[in-house]
Structure formats: structure tokens, C-alpha cells
Design a protein around this motif. Structure first.
Motif, PDB file in Angstrom:
ATOM      1  N   LYS A  51      -0.846   0.426   1.622  1.00 24.89           N
ATOM      2  CA  LYS A  51       0.279  -0.484   1.373  1.00 24.89           C
ATOM      3  C   LYS A  51       1.013  -0.058   0.097  1.00 24.89           C
ATOM      4  O   LYS A  51       2.246  -0.058   0.054  1.00 24.89           O
ATOM      5  CB  LYS A  51      -0.229  -1.917   1.244  1.00 24.89           C
ATOM      6  N   ASN A  52       0.256   0.323  -0.950  1.00 27.19           N
ATOM      7  CA  ASN A  52       0.872   0.799  -2.192  1.00 27.19           C
ATOM      8  C   ASN A  52       1.669   2.077  -1.951  1.00 27.19           C
ATOM      9  O   ASN A  52       2.764   2.237  -2.491  1.00 27.19           O
ATOM     10  CB  ASN A  52      -0.173   1.047  -3.270  1.00 27.19           C
ATOM     11  N   VAL A  53       1.123   3.000  -1.164  1.00 27.00           N
ATOM     12  CA  VAL A  53       1.828   4.250  -0.863  1.00 27.00           C
ATOM     13  C   VAL A  53       3.123   3.948  -0.117  1.00 27.00           C
ATOM     14  O   VAL A  53       4.173   4.532  -0.413  1.00 27.00           O
ATOM     15  CB  VAL A  53       0.929   5.214  -0.058  1.00 27.00           C
ATOM     16  N   ASN A  54       3.069   3.021   0.834  1.00 22.98           N
ATOM     17  CA  ASN A  54       4.272   2.655   1.580  1.00 22.98           C
ATOM     18  C   ASN A  54       5.322   2.033   0.665  1.00 22.98           C
ATOM     19  O   ASN A  54       6.513   2.315   0.796  1.00 22.98           O
ATOM     20  CB  ASN A  54       3.927   1.705   2.726  1.00 22.98           C
ATOM     21  N   SER A  57       6.825   4.860  -1.307  1.00 27.89           N
ATOM     22  CA  SER A  57       7.678   5.732  -0.496  1.00 27.89           C
ATOM     23  C   SER A  57       9.002   5.062  -0.120  1.00 27.89           C
ATOM     24  O   SER A  57       9.964   5.747   0.208  1.00 27.89           O
ATOM     25  CB  SER A  57       6.938   6.203   0.756  1.00 27.89           C
ATOM     26  N   LYS A  58       9.075   3.739  -0.176  1.00 27.74           N
ATOM     27  CA  LYS A  58      10.342   3.046   0.058  1.00 27.74           C
ATOM     28  C   LYS A  58      11.301   3.227  -1.113  1.00 27.74           C
ATOM     29  O   LYS A  58      12.510   3.162  -0.935  1.00 27.74           O
ATOM     30  CB  LYS A  58      10.098   1.555   0.307  1.00 27.74           C
ATOM     31  N   VAL A  59      10.737   3.465  -2.306  1.00 25.75           N
ATOM     32  CA  VAL A  59      11.568   3.616  -3.496  1.00 25.75           C
ATOM     33  C   VAL A  59      11.927   5.076  -3.739  1.00 25.75           C
ATOM     34  O   VAL A  59      13.066   5.391  -4.063  1.00 25.75           O
ATOM     35  CB  VAL A  59      10.852   3.021  -4.738  1.00 25.75           C
ATOM     36  N   VAL A  60      10.959   5.968  -3.591  1.00 26.23           N
ATOM     37  CA  VAL A  60      11.184   7.399  -3.822  1.00 26.23           C
ATOM     38  C   VAL A  60      10.717   8.190  -2.605  1.00 26.23           C
ATOM     39  O   VAL A  60       9.815   7.772  -1.888  1.00 26.23           O
ATOM     40  CB  VAL A  60      10.442   7.902  -5.091  1.00 26.23           C
ATOM     41  N   ALA A  61      11.343   9.338  -2.392  1.00 24.68           N
ATOM     42  CA  ALA A  61      10.960  10.194  -1.274  1.00 24.68           C
ATOM     43  C   ALA A  61       9.656  10.909  -1.617  1.00 24.68           C
ATOM     44  O   ALA A  61       9.508  11.476  -2.696  1.00 24.68           O
ATOM     45  CB  ALA A  61      12.058  11.212  -1.001  1.00 24.68           C
ATOM     46  N   LEU A  62       8.703  10.861  -0.671  1.00 28.47           N
ATOM     47  CA  LEU A  62       7.408  11.504  -0.877  1.00 28.47           C
ATOM     48  C   LEU A  62       7.105  12.460   0.265  1.00 28.47           C
ATOM     49  O   LEU A  62       7.399  12.152   1.428  1.00 28.47           O
ATOM     50  CB  LEU A  62       6.285  10.455  -0.946  1.00 28.47           C
ATOM     51  N   THR A  63       6.506  13.591  -0.066  1.00 27.61           N
ATOM     52  CA  THR A  63       6.036  14.511   0.969  1.00 27.61           C
ATOM     53  C   THR A  63       4.680  14.017   1.469  1.00 27.61           C
ATOM     54  O   THR A  63       4.089  13.104   0.894  1.00 27.61           O
ATOM     55  CB  THR A  63       5.880  15.938   0.397  1.00 27.61           C
ATOM     56  N   ASP A  64       4.191  14.634   2.535  1.00 30.83           N
ATOM     57  CA  ASP A  64       2.878  14.260   3.060  1.00 30.83           C
ATOM     58  C   ASP A  64       1.781  14.521   2.028  1.00 30.83           C
ATOM     59  O   ASP A  64       0.843  13.734   1.901  1.00 30.83           O
ATOM     60  CB  ASP A  64       2.574  15.006   4.358  1.00 30.83           C
ATOM     61  N   ASN A  65       1.898  15.627   1.298  1.00 31.87           N
ATOM     62  CA  ASN A  65       0.918  15.925   0.246  1.00 31.87           C
ATOM     63  C   ASN A  65       0.958  14.866  -0.850  1.00 31.87           C
ATOM     64  O   ASN A  65      -0.084  14.463  -1.370  1.00 31.87           O
ATOM     65  CB  ASN A  65       1.152  17.308  -0.356  1.00 31.87           C
ATOM     66  N   ASP A  66       2.173  14.432  -1.216  1.00 35.13           N
ATOM     67  CA  ASP A  66       2.312  13.385  -2.223  1.00 35.13           C
ATOM     68  C   ASP A  66       1.650  12.089  -1.746  1.00 35.13           C
ATOM     69  O   ASP A  66       0.960  11.414  -2.507  1.00 35.13           O
ATOM     70  CB  ASP A  66       3.785  13.111  -2.535  1.00 35.13           C
ATOM     71  N   LYS A  67       1.875  11.760  -0.476  1.00 34.10           N
ATOM     72  CA  LYS A  67       1.294  10.533   0.075  1.00 34.10           C
ATOM     73  C   LYS A  67      -0.232  10.582   0.021  1.00 34.10           C
ATOM     74  O   LYS A  67      -0.877   9.584  -0.311  1.00 34.10           O
ATOM     75  CB  LYS A  67       1.776  10.305   1.507  1.00 34.10           C
ATOM     76  N   GLN A  68      -0.817  11.728   0.328  1.00 33.91           N
ATOM     77  CA  GLN A  68      -2.273  11.862   0.254  1.00 33.91           C
ATOM     78  C   GLN A  68      -2.761  11.719  -1.183  1.00 33.91           C
ATOM     79  O   GLN A  68      -3.773  11.063  -1.445  1.00 33.91           O
ATOM     80  CB  GLN A  68      -2.726  13.202   0.825  1.00 33.91           C
ATOM     81  N   MET A  69      -2.042  12.329  -2.118  1.00 29.96           N
ATOM     82  CA  MET A  69      -2.426  12.243  -3.528  1.00 29.96           C
ATOM     83  C   MET A  69      -2.364  10.795  -4.016  1.00 29.96           C
ATOM     84  O   MET A  69      -3.300  10.309  -4.655  1.00 29.96           O
ATOM     85  CB  MET A  69      -1.511  13.113  -4.389  1.00 29.96           C
ATOM     86  N   TYR A  70      -1.279  10.099  -3.696  1.00 28.08           N
ATOM     87  CA  TYR A  70      -1.135   8.719  -4.141  1.00 28.08           C
ATOM     88  C   TYR A  70      -2.110   7.788  -3.414  1.00 28.08           C
ATOM     89  O   TYR A  70      -2.565   6.804  -3.992  1.00 28.08           O
ATOM     90  CB  TYR A  70       0.314   8.242  -3.976  1.00 28.08           C
ATOM     91  N   GLN A  71      -2.450   8.102  -2.177  1.00 29.61           N
ATOM     92  CA  GLN A  71      -3.465   7.324  -1.455  1.00 29.61           C
ATOM     93  C   GLN A  71      -4.781   7.381  -2.244  1.00 29.61           C
ATOM     94  O   GLN A  71      -5.414   6.351  -2.480  1.00 29.61           O
ATOM     95  CB  GLN A  71      -3.665   7.878  -0.039  1.00 29.61           C
ATOM     96  N   GLY A  72      -5.163   8.569  -2.670  1.00 36.42           N
ATOM     97  CA  GLY A  72      -6.378   8.724  -3.470  1.00 36.42           C
ATOM     98  C   GLY A  72      -6.282   8.010  -4.808  1.00 36.42           C
ATOM     99  O   GLY A  72      -7.248   7.391  -5.272  1.00 36.42           O
TER     100      GLY A  72
END
Length: 129
Positions: A51-54, A57-72
Motif C-alpha cells: 500500500k505504501n509503494v502504491n 508510485s501515485k506521486v512519483v514515477a517508479l520502475t519495477d526495481n524501485d518498487k521492489q526496493m521500496y517494498q523491502g
């Protein structure tokens, strides 16, 4: 000899009682902080981090790698907050976690992305707290 045996028996019983008195009680299923209820299970932590990653990502553009990093990162945040709460619900420990997450976000986002995030303080608070 009788005194030594009696003394050792008393010490054994005394240590046995104090050891059993220090057993931890069962942890409640929900852990409340000053701001919200923390997720407890691994599935809840993963869902809250997603939910935090989502939200990010609504505020800034994230790549798939970024999403995985922020998920962690966000999973680590919830685990650290959970541990701080188990350690006595220390406000100072939680504030240290909030500060660390904020610093990590500021270090990993570029200036333009951070400006967009700073423009939405509610989202920033949700991500750091």
C-alpha cells in the motif's frame, strides 16, 4: 553436608520460581501505536508495505526495481516499528524509525521526485509513519 544440600535445594527452588515469573505473556494480535494499528503477521506487513509503494508510485514515477526496493524498505519499517512497540512502546524508538525512513526516502529519490513528495505532506507522513 546437610546445610549444603538444604542451601542448594533452596537456591534451585528460588531460581526456578524467578525464572518462571519472567516468562513473556502472549502477544496480542494487534499492536497499537500513538498513530495507528500496526500490522502483525507477515501477510499484513507485506500488504501494508505494498500500500505504501502504491501511494509513493501515485506521486512519483517508479520502475519495477524501485518498487521492489521500496517494498523491502517499507516492510523493514513495519518490522522495526513492531519491534519498537514490543520493547515497551518507546516513543523515542518509533521516532528514530520515522527519521530513518524519511532519510532513506530523501537519499533514494532525486530532487524533483522529493519536491513532488514534499508537496504532499499527508502522503509523506503515511510513508514515514
Amino acid at each position: 553436608m546437610k546445610k549444603i544440600i538444604a542451601l542448594s535445594a533452596i537456591l534451585t527452588l528460588g531460581l526456578g520460581f524467578t525464572a518462571s515469573a519472567q516468562q513473556k505473556k502472549a502477544v496480542k494480535q494487534t499492536v497499537k501505536t500513538a498513530t495507528a494499528t500496526l500490522p502483525v503477521s507477515d501477510a499484513e506487513i507485506t500488504a501494508a508495505a505494498k500500500k505504501n509503494v502504491n501511494s509513493l508510485s501515485k506521486v512519483v514515477a517508479l520502475t519495477d526495481n524501485d518498487k521492489q526496493m521500496y517494498q523491502g524498505l517499507f516492510e523493514t519499517k513495519y518490522r522495526m516499528l513492531q519491534q519498537a512497540t514490543k520493547n515497551g512502546n518507546s516513543t523515542a524508538e518509533r521516532e528514530a524509525v520515522y527519521t530513518a525512513i524519511d532519510a532513506k526516502l530523501r537519499a533514494s529519490l532525486n530532487a524533483g521526485q522529493m519536491a513532488k513528495l514534499d508537496a504532499k505532506p499527508a502522503v509523506l507522513k503515511e510513508l514515514t509513519h
